[in-house]
Design a protein around this motif. Structure first.
Motif, mmCIF file in Angstrom:
data_model
loop_
_atom_site.group_PDB
_atom_site.id
_atom_site.type_symbol
_atom_site.label_atom_id
_atom_site.label_comp_id
_atom_site.label_asym_id
_atom_site.label_seq_id
_atom_site.Cartn_x
_atom_site.Cartn_y
_atom_site.Cartn_z
ATOM 1 N N UNK A 1 5.873 4.291 2.499
ATOM 2 C CA UNK A 1 5.358 3.108 1.444
ATOM 3 C C UNK A 1 4.068 2.850 1.749
ATOM 4 N N UNK A 2 3.693 3.275 2.924
ATOM 5 C CA UNK A 2 2.269 2.589 3.498
ATOM 6 C C UNK A 2 1.049 2.967 2.536
ATOM 7 N N UNK B 1 8.062 -1.171 7.830
ATOM 8 C CA UNK B 1 7.784 -1.173 9.195
ATOM 9 C C UNK B 1 9.016 -1.587 9.825
ATOM 10 N N UNK B 2 9.792 -2.237 9.356
ATOM 11 C CA UNK B 2 11.079 -2.739 10.152
ATOM 12 C C UNK B 2 12.085 -1.453 10.284
ATOM 13 N N UNK C 1 5.611 -4.971 11.062
ATOM 14 C CA UNK C 1 6.486 -5.753 9.967
ATOM 15 C C UNK C 1 6.080 -7.197 9.956
ATOM 16 N N UNK C 2 6.254 -7.746 11.138
ATOM 17 C CA UNK C 2 5.982 -9.423 10.958
ATOM 18 C C UNK C 2 4.778 -9.735 10.570
ATOM 19 N N UNK C 3 3.595 -9.020 10.988
ATOM 20 C CA UNK C 3 2.313 -9.214 10.110
ATOM 21 C C UNK C 3 2.223 -9.009 8.820
ATOM 22 N N UNK C 4 2.853 -8.030 8.291
ATOM 23 C CA UNK C 4 2.808 -7.721 6.999
ATOM 24 C C UNK C 4 3.410 -8.934 6.127
ATOM 25 N N UNK C 5 4.661 -9.602 6.724
ATOM 26 C CA UNK C 5 5.426 -10.526 6.032
ATOM 27 C C UNK C 5 4.384 -11.966 5.854
ATOM 28 N N UNK C 6 3.802 -12.097 7.162
ATOM 29 C CA UNK C 6 2.817 -13.339 7.318
ATOM 30 C C UNK C 6 1.639 -13.067 6.615
ATOM 31 N N UNK D 1 -5.367 -5.412 3.305
ATOM 32 C CA UNK D 1 -5.411 -3.875 3.222
ATOM 33 C C UNK D 1 -5.048 -3.438 4.619
ATOM 34 N N UNK D 2 -5.853 -3.845 5.662
ATOM 35 C CA UNK D 2 -5.459 -3.436 7.050
ATOM 36 C C UNK D 2 -4.209 -3.526 7.855
ATOM 37 N N UNK D 3 -3.278 -4.481 7.056
ATOM 38 C CA UNK D 3 -1.789 -4.297 7.626
ATOM 39 C C UNK D 3 -1.264 -3.210 7.064
ATOM 40 N N UNK D 4 -1.392 -2.699 5.686
ATOM 41 C CA UNK D 4 -0.836 -1.792 5.294
ATOM 42 C C UNK D 4 -1.434 -0.319 6.028
ATOM 43 N N UNK D 5 -2.598 -0.468 6.562
ATOM 44 C CA UNK D 5 -3.402 0.617 7.211
ATOM 45 C C UNK D 5 -2.697 0.828 8.587
ATOM 46 N N UNK D 6 -2.412 -0.354 8.896
ATOM 47 C CA UNK D 6 -1.618 -0.244 10.337
ATOM 48 C C UNK D 6 -0.402 0.529 10.536
ATOM 49 N N UNK D 7 0.473 0.355 9.386
ATOM 50 C CA UNK D 7 1.496 1.097 9.164
ATOM 51 C C UNK D 7 1.288 2.570 8.679
#
Length: 427
Positions: free
Chosen positions: A115-116, A83-84, A179-184, A13-19
């Motif tokens: 989108x976040x 993010x990209x 963007x990189x973190x979201x994919x990984x 959830x936090x990756x989305x929160x970062x965006x």
């Protein structure tokens, strides 16, 4: 299989929160660089309002597609691509030499970070228990508000030290890392990591057309009403703290830009605190509508005092600004209200419609305030950081800010026609 660990759920959830943090940061950043933007692109008040609002134009336009795509394809791809593209848009804005490119950059940023929030709501529905949904919504806004706070006094100090273009380039790099973190890291459902999902509707495509899903969502009365009423409180906060608050406070109260940005950040922090309080109380009493109304009415009363009375002291001004932000935090109920008003399989689409209404407030009000200010201009030009730029009288701001009162009064009427969900999901 077991339920996903809490730490993993909050990480995803936090990756989305970062965006979302970046989105809020970009949303209000123009408020503290109004002088620089006006000078760089030779903008009037209407032009400045329009530049800031380009973010909201694309953000709003993306909300329904985002909800539909989240329901069908899942949030992982949306967060990565969003993010990209946001990173690219920030780079375009940083290097813009004319207002056309600056508007293009803002348009790219708004549409991509749009989108976040829906992605976070979708992730929370799958990775967290249902009882945590309203809390996750409130924490999400709190994260966003921290982004807005970062775009207040801290951003002003960084701009003074390094220049606004260099700071925007650094922002582009940070967004690309997200963007990189979201994919990984992000996965659409715990089942993708061999855990039990909290959602019984985690298939991405149930065979229904995305537009048929939208039509079905809009057939529910609450969805339509919440779309129109939810923009009043966000419009109030983001029009003031997100753009016009700093010029208003510096010209009418003689505050420095850094101190004025700090007051706007105070409104945003109080707003975040208000969302936590109102969402928690709403869950506790098992009602949505009474708490919503209980926030809107005092927010409008305090707003009237701010825009029609020149306050005699800075502490009183700060108290009033914080009170407005806190009461306006009642808007957060819109998301749980909308989600509960439709079947669970349409939650992402309903959230997108609700968020579209939320952002419609600042999208319309930011440029409208600029237009009204330009028409009320008495010919006064600024000095110092605002040298050669239009300075407006207190009465001009009062007239321009009055539009928030009209929308707020309309929202009270619309709330009376909503159907109470009693905090239970529609079946």
């Amino acid at each position: 299989m077991t339920s996903p660990p809490i730490s993993l759920a909050w990480l995803v959830w936090g990756i989305g929160a970062a965006l979302y943090f970046i989105g809020f940061y970009q949303r209000v950043a123009p408020a503290v660089i109004t002088a620089e933007l006006s000078q760089a692109f030779n903008l009037t008040a209407a032009g400045l309002g329009n530049l800031s609002a380009f973010y909201f134009y694309s953000y709003v336009a993306m909300q329904i597609p985002t909800g539909l795509l989240a329901d069908r394809y899942g949030p992982r791809i949306l967060l990565t691509c969003g993010a990209a593209i946001a990173a690219c848009g920030t780079a375009v804005f940083a290097m813009a030499q004319d207002v056309f490119l600056a508007n293009t950059g803002r348009l790219m940023i708004g549409g991509s970070v749009g989108v976040a929030f829906v992605a976070m709501l979708k992730l929370s529905a799958h990775w967290m228990p249902a009882r945590q949904f309203a809390l996750a919504s409130a924490v999400a806004l709190a994260v966003g508000v921290f982004g807005a706070v970062a775009a207040g006094a801290p951003l002003r100090l960084l701009v003074d030290a390094f220049g606004w273009r260099n700071i925007m380039w650094a922002s582009a790099v940070c967004t690309l890392l997200i963007a990189c973190a979201a994919w990984l890291v992000v996965r659409d459902d715990p089942a993708d990591r061999q855990y039990v999902s909290y959602s019984s509707h985690h298939t991405r495509d149930n065979g229904q057309s995305v537009w048929a899903g939208l039509v079905e969502v809009l057939s529910y009365r609450n969805t339509v009403l919440l779309f129109f009423l939810s923009g009043s409180m966000t419009g109030l906060v983001l029009t003031f703290a997100g753009l016009w608050g700093v010029p208003f406070l510096t010209t009418q109260y003689g505050l420095t830009q850094t101190f004025a940005a700090g007051l706007c950040s105070t409104m945003m922090v109080a707003w975040a605190l208000g969302t936590l309080v109102f969402s928690t109380l709403s869950d506790r009493i098992g009602k949505r509508r009474p708490l919503y109304i209980g926030g809107v009415i005092p927010a409008l009363a305090l707003w009237s005092a701010l825009i029609y009375t020149k306050l005699p002291s800075t502490p009183m001004l700060a108290t009033l600004v914080a009170g407005i932000g806190f009461c306006a935090g009642s808007f957060i109920i819109s998301f749980a209200f909308a989600k509960e008003s439709v079947p669970a399989r349409l939650a992402g689409t309903a959230s997108g419609v609700a968020n579209m209404g939320v952002i419609a407030g600042p999208m319309l009000l930011q440029p409208l305030v600029g237009v009204v200010l330009d028409r009320s201009w008495q010919g006064t030009l600024g000095t110092g950081a605002f040298a050669g730029k239009r300075v407006f009288e207190f009465s001009a701001y009062s007239h321009a800010f009055s539009m928030m009162l009209v929308w707020g009064a309309l929202s009270i009427v619309l709330l009376a026609f909503t159907r109470e969900t009693n905090c239970r999901q529609q079946t």
